[in-house]
Write a protein that holds these residues in place. Sequence first.
Motif, PDB file in Angstrom:
ATOM      1  N   VAL A   1       0.828  -1.202   0.000  1.00  0.00           N
ATOM      2  CA  VAL A   1       0.000   0.000   0.000  1.00  0.00           C
ATOM      3  C   VAL A   1       0.864   1.255   0.000  1.00  0.00           C
ATOM      4  O   VAL A   1       1.813   1.373   0.771  1.00  0.00           O
ATOM      5  CB  VAL A   1      -0.948   0.021   1.216  1.00  0.00           C
ATOM      6  CG1 VAL A   1      -1.698   1.335   1.291  1.00  0.00           C
ATOM      7  CG2 VAL A   1      -1.934  -1.133   1.118  1.00  0.00           C
TER       8      VAL A   1
ATOM      9  N   LEU B   1      -3.764   6.268  -0.795  1.00  0.00           N
ATOM     10  CA  LEU B   1      -4.911   6.218   0.116  1.00  0.00           C
ATOM     11  C   LEU B   1      -5.558   7.586   0.262  1.00  0.00           C
ATOM     12  O   LEU B   1      -6.788   7.702   0.340  1.00  0.00           O
ATOM     13  CB  LEU B   1      -4.469   5.692   1.488  1.00  0.00           C
ATOM     14  CG  LEU B   1      -3.934   4.259   1.540  1.00  0.00           C
ATOM     15  CD1 LEU B   1      -3.659   3.864   2.985  1.00  0.00           C
ATOM     16  CD2 LEU B   1      -4.906   3.285   0.906  1.00  0.00           C
TER      17      LEU B   1
ATOM     18  N   GLN C   1      -9.454   8.383  -0.416  1.00  0.00           N
ATOM     19  CA  GLN C   1     -10.201   8.723   0.791  1.00  0.00           C
ATOM     20  C   GLN C   1     -11.225   9.811   0.495  1.00  0.00           C
ATOM     21  O   GLN C   1     -12.346   9.783   1.004  1.00  0.00           O
ATOM     22  CB  GLN C   1      -9.229   9.198   1.880  1.00  0.00           C
ATOM     23  CG  GLN C   1      -9.897   9.612   3.187  1.00  0.00           C
ATOM     24  CD  GLN C   1     -10.390   8.415   3.971  1.00  0.00           C
ATOM     25  OE1 GLN C   1      -9.643   7.469   4.194  1.00  0.00           O
ATOM     26  NE2 GLN C   1     -11.639   8.438   4.393  1.00  0.00           N
TER      27      GLN C   1
ATOM     28  N   ASP D   1     -10.045  -3.897   1.118  1.00  0.00           N
ATOM     29  CA  ASP D   1      -9.597  -2.549   0.787  1.00  0.00           C
ATOM     30  C   ASP D   1      -8.981  -1.935   2.037  1.00  0.00           C
ATOM     31  O   ASP D   1      -9.511  -2.121   3.142  1.00  0.00           O
ATOM     32  CB  ASP D   1     -10.771  -1.693   0.311  1.00  0.00           C
ATOM     33  CG  ASP D   1     -10.312  -0.439  -0.431  1.00  0.00           C
ATOM     34  OD1 ASP D   1     -10.401  -0.429  -1.672  1.00  0.00           O
ATOM     35  OD2 ASP D   1      -9.852   0.515   0.232  1.00  0.00           O
ATOM     36  N   PRO D   2      -7.866  -1.216   1.912  1.00  0.00           N
ATOM     37  CA  PRO D   2      -7.227  -0.635   3.097  1.00  0.00           C
ATOM     38  C   PRO D   2      -8.003   0.521   3.708  1.00  0.00           C
ATOM     39  O   PRO D   2      -7.755   0.877   4.862  1.00  0.00           O
ATOM     40  CB  PRO D   2      -5.868  -0.168   2.576  1.00  0.00           C
ATOM     41  CG  PRO D   2      -6.063   0.025   1.111  1.00  0.00           C
ATOM     42  CD  PRO D   2      -7.068  -0.996   0.699  1.00  0.00           C
ATOM     43  N   LEU D   3      -8.943   1.116   2.960  1.00  0.00           N
ATOM     44  CA  LEU D   3      -9.714   2.251   3.474  1.00  0.00           C
ATOM     45  C   LEU D   3     -11.028   1.787   4.090  1.00  0.00           C
ATOM     46  O   LEU D   3     -11.865   1.194   3.413  1.00  0.00           O
ATOM     47  CB  LEU D   3      -9.996   3.249   2.351  1.00  0.00           C
ATOM     48  CG  LEU D   3      -8.825   4.108   1.876  1.00  0.00           C
ATOM     49  CD1 LEU D   3      -9.260   4.985   0.715  1.00  0.00           C
ATOM     50  CD2 LEU D   3      -8.285   4.968   3.015  1.00  0.00           C
TER      51      LEU D   3
ATOM     52  N   SER E   1     -11.626  -4.522   5.816  1.00  0.00           N
ATOM     53  CA  SER E   1     -10.693  -3.416   5.695  1.00  0.00           C
ATOM     54  C   SER E   1      -9.329  -3.917   6.155  1.00  0.00           C
ATOM     55  O   SER E   1      -9.031  -3.949   7.354  1.00  0.00           O
ATOM     56  CB  SER E   1     -11.140  -2.222   6.545  1.00  0.00           C
ATOM     57  OG  SER E   1     -10.196  -1.178   6.466  1.00  0.00           O
TER      58      SER E   1
END
Length: 385
Positions: free
Chosen positions: A114, A119, A123, A197-199, A224
Amino acid sequence: GEGGAADVTAEGGCLAGQTVKRARKLGELLGRVGRGASRVLCHEMAGSRTVCRRALSLQAALGNRCILPNKVAQGGLFKKRRIQLTYSARTSLAEEWNKISFTGQPFGTSHTTVDPTELKKFQLLARKWWDENGEYSALHSMNDIRVPFIRDIVLNMRNDYPLRSPLSGLKILDIGCGGGLLSEPLGRLGASVTGIDPLEDNIRTAELHKSFDPALAKRIQYKSCLLEDLVEEASETFDIIVASEVVEHVADVEMFVRCCSEVLKPEGSIFITTINKTQLSYIFGIVVAEKVLGIVPAGTHEWEKFIAPEELERILESNGFSVKTVKGMLYNPLFGSWGWIGSTSINYALHAVKSCAQEQSVPSEPPEDTDKAQLQTEAGIGSGH
């Protein structure tokens, strides 16, 4: 870096707005960074955009430690200023610069897939995933070709399947699922989909939209988390991995593919759509799509992170994959639709299959040794052994 100060030179125009946030656009275009000092050359022209080879947020580079002149903070006219940076700020700037991938070194060696700067971009758009006429309209229309692409290849590899749910019984990992634009149609085809998803805001958006269709409640689950977080808990779990419009945003492509291999079952499939690294992809993928037509928000892509299909094939094959299909894609902004083309010079889709466990476990040998072993084996067979 050690010692020194960072000179920030701004020429021409005035900055619209009265807030520090708008003023921090001063560092949007990053010039060159030396070991002893960092110099950022910015051009902020009233009512116009500036195009540069490489952009970096000064606020992000300095870890929110940027000290702005009073007149800049108040939205006044720009003049030459000298800004003294603390040692920690200069160190942070150097670290951020080192994270940038140059053309000669396109792939990093970071310990995560990532990129934090990516991000921040997504965001801001976390609540707009399902606006079919908004920033993600091109991804909505891409479903018209990427979903059949995945479905048809999978069906050709299966002997039997229910007509109404052709992907039933298959576990699919949708990496970088965003708001679930691709997870949902795959779930409706009967697959058991895990979208990551990292968000967290993206996952909340995906969960909310999924709740509108009760049939998807048991077929799709969202998490997440990072891809590398799944390696230990989901080793060789998934039949299919989908990474659509993701590879061009990851920090380390080598590590990304390696993690995909870890969580994919032997003889499982990976589907990737991404952008080639050519002059045409820069013109149409960045200049036209972002700056002229506004198909996607400005700054969404960085040409340095684009990857040629030949390079992606090399990385996949070095991690135990066999590439089966590479097809060119093209977006028509007049009709808002995607289609298949013979050239992969801009966008392309790729399908690869992970080799079985036995093939991966066989150590590779130099060609000469392999030839010798083959001759010895044939000799043994000929002598009755």
